[in-house]
Scaffold this active site. Sequence first.
Site, PDB file in Angstrom:
ATOM      1  N   GLY A 241     -57.873  65.167  44.737  1.00  0.00           N
ATOM      2  CA  GLY A 241     -56.792  64.409  45.371  1.00  0.00           C
ATOM      3  C   GLY A 241     -56.950  62.926  45.095  1.00  0.00           C
ATOM      4  O   GLY A 241     -56.712  62.083  45.954  1.00  0.00           O
ATOM      5  N   ALA A 242     -57.383  62.608  43.876  1.00  0.00           N
ATOM      6  CA  ALA A 242     -57.802  61.237  43.565  1.00  0.00           C
ATOM      7  C   ALA A 242     -56.763  60.383  42.853  1.00  0.00           C
ATOM      8  O   ALA A 242     -57.068  59.280  42.404  1.00  0.00           O
ATOM      9  CB  ALA A 242     -59.088  61.271  42.747  1.00  0.00           C
TER      10      ALA A 242
ATOM     11  N   ARG B 280     -54.237  58.990  44.204  1.00  0.00           N
ATOM     12  CA  ARG B 280     -53.724  57.916  45.077  1.00  0.00           C
ATOM     13  C   ARG B 280     -54.533  57.871  46.371  1.00  0.00           C
ATOM     14  O   ARG B 280     -55.418  58.691  46.597  1.00  0.00           O
ATOM     15  CB  ARG B 280     -52.247  58.159  45.401  1.00  0.00           C
ATOM     16  CG  ARG B 280     -51.983  59.469  46.143  1.00  0.00           C
ATOM     17  CD  ARG B 280     -50.498  59.803  46.222  1.00  0.00           C
ATOM     18  NE  ARG B 280     -49.963  60.060  44.904  1.00  0.00           N
ATOM     19  CZ  ARG B 280     -50.135  61.209  44.232  1.00  0.00           C
ATOM     20  NH1 ARG B 280     -50.815  62.205  44.756  1.00  0.00           N
ATOM     21  NH2 ARG B 280     -49.627  61.382  43.035  1.00  0.00           N
TER      22      ARG B 280
ATOM     23  N   ASP C 179     -54.890  72.646  40.414  1.00  0.00           N
ATOM     24  CA  ASP C 179     -54.522  73.067  41.766  1.00  0.00           C
ATOM     25  C   ASP C 179     -55.820  73.582  42.375  1.00  0.00           C
ATOM     26  O   ASP C 179     -56.348  74.619  41.948  1.00  0.00           O
ATOM     27  CB  ASP C 179     -53.476  74.186  41.706  1.00  0.00           C
ATOM     28  CG  ASP C 179     -53.160  74.793  43.069  1.00  0.00           C
ATOM     29  OD1 ASP C 179     -53.781  74.381  44.069  1.00  0.00           O
ATOM     30  OD2 ASP C 179     -52.300  75.695  43.129  1.00  0.00           O
TER      31      ASP C 179
ATOM     32  N   SER D 226     -60.883  64.958  59.604  1.00  0.00           N
ATOM     33  CA  SER D 226     -59.909  64.033  60.186  1.00  0.00           C
ATOM     34  C   SER D 226     -60.099  63.995  61.695  1.00  0.00           C
ATOM     35  O   SER D 226     -60.619  64.953  62.286  1.00  0.00           O
ATOM     36  CB  SER D 226     -58.484  64.513  59.873  1.00  0.00           C
ATOM     37  OG  SER D 226     -57.524  63.822  60.658  1.00  0.00           O
TER      38      SER D 226
ATOM     39  N   TYR E  40     -52.990  71.635  60.207  1.00  0.00           N
ATOM     40  CA  TYR E  40     -53.852  70.561  59.702  1.00  0.00           C
ATOM     41  C   TYR E  40     -55.098  70.400  60.572  1.00  0.00           C
ATOM     42  O   TYR E  40     -56.211  70.262  60.067  1.00  0.00           O
ATOM     43  CB  TYR E  40     -53.040  69.261  59.676  1.00  0.00           C
ATOM     44  CG  TYR E  40     -53.687  68.094  58.989  1.00  0.00           C
ATOM     45  CD1 TYR E  40     -53.740  68.016  57.594  1.00  0.00           C
ATOM     46  CD2 TYR E  40     -54.229  67.035  59.729  1.00  0.00           C
ATOM     47  CE1 TYR E  40     -54.308  66.919  56.964  1.00  0.00           C
ATOM     48  CE2 TYR E  40     -54.801  65.939  59.101  1.00  0.00           C
ATOM     49  CZ  TYR E  40     -54.840  65.885  57.720  1.00  0.00           C
ATOM     50  OH  TYR E  40     -55.407  64.794  57.088  1.00  0.00           O
TER      51      TYR E  40
ATOM     52  N   LYS F 101     -58.868  70.898  59.284  1.00  0.00           N
ATOM     53  CA  LYS F 101     -59.824  69.789  59.335  1.00  0.00           C
ATOM     54  C   LYS F 101     -61.022  70.103  60.228  1.00  0.00           C
ATOM     55  O   LYS F 101     -62.131  69.615  59.991  1.00  0.00           O
ATOM     56  CB  LYS F 101     -59.117  68.508  59.787  1.00  0.00           C
ATOM     57  CG  LYS F 101     -58.158  67.934  58.729  1.00  0.00           C
ATOM     58  CD  LYS F 101     -58.823  67.761  57.378  1.00  0.00           C
ATOM     59  CE  LYS F 101     -58.062  66.844  56.443  1.00  0.00           C
ATOM     60  NZ  LYS F 101     -58.713  66.730  55.120  1.00  0.00           N
TER      61      LYS F 101
END
Length: 251
Positions: free
Chosen positions: A11-12, A14, A61, A140, A152, A156
Site C-alpha cells: 500500500g506504498a 501514497r 493484489d 488502528s 475495519y 485492525k
Amino acid sequence: MTDQRTAIVTGAARGIGAAVARRLSEDGFAVAVLDLDEAACRPVVDAIEGAGGKALAVGVDVADEAGVEAAVTRVAEELGAPTVLVNNAGITRDNLLFKMTVDDWDAVMNVHLRGAFLMSRASQKHMIDAKWGRIVNLSSTSALGNRGQANYAAAKAGMQGFTKTLAIELGKFGVTANAIAPGFIETEMTAATAARVGVPFEDFKAAAAKEIPVARTGKPEDIAAMVSFFAREEASFVSGQVVYVAGGPRA
C-alpha cells in the site's frame, strides 16, 4: 553495498505507505514499493531513486495468493531477499452494521488480514534464512471500536492478534513482529472520509485535533518514524507490541 537489506512496504503508492517507503530508504534499505497499480508506485520509486536510494515498483493484489508469491519472488530476485515487511495495505468500506454488505465485510478482511497473512508467509522464509527480520503490521485506533466500521475495526483488532502470534513463532529466528495503531493521520483516506460526511478537510482536521492531547493531527511521517524504530538493530528486544501513535494515550 552488497549487504544492503531489503524492505517491502505494501500500500506504498501514497499516504502512510509512501512515507514509510521513503523513510526506510533514508535509513539505508533497498525498498520494494508495492500497491495494486504498479504505475501508481512509480512516483515514490522515482523520489527514492532521485534521493540516491534503491527502489522497485511492484503491482500486486495482496489478497491474491499466487500474486503475492510472485511479487515476493520478484523482489528477492531484483532487489534482494526481503527481511523487513511492512503490512500497510488497507481499504475502508464503512457502513453501519444493518447496512453493511457481505462484500463490504469480505473486501476489508481480504486486504487487511488475508493480505498481511499472505505477505508475511511469503516473506518469512527470507527472514529465517537471514536469521534476521522485522515485520511491522498497521493496526488502528479503530481496533478499539468505531461506529460504522465493524469490518475495519475487526480487521485492525485482528492485526494485533496476528502480530503477537508472529512474534511468538518467529522470535527464535531473530525475527520481531510489532504493530502500529495510528490515530487520526492526514491522508487521502481521511480526506475521503471528510468528503463523505460533507465536511471540508481543514475543518475535519481541526475538529479531530481538539480531541487529541498533543493538539494536532498526525502526518504519515509520524508513522514512518515508528516503523523506522522497529526496523532498527537496537529494536531486537521489542516484539509482539502494539504502539498507539495517536497523540495521546489509547489502548
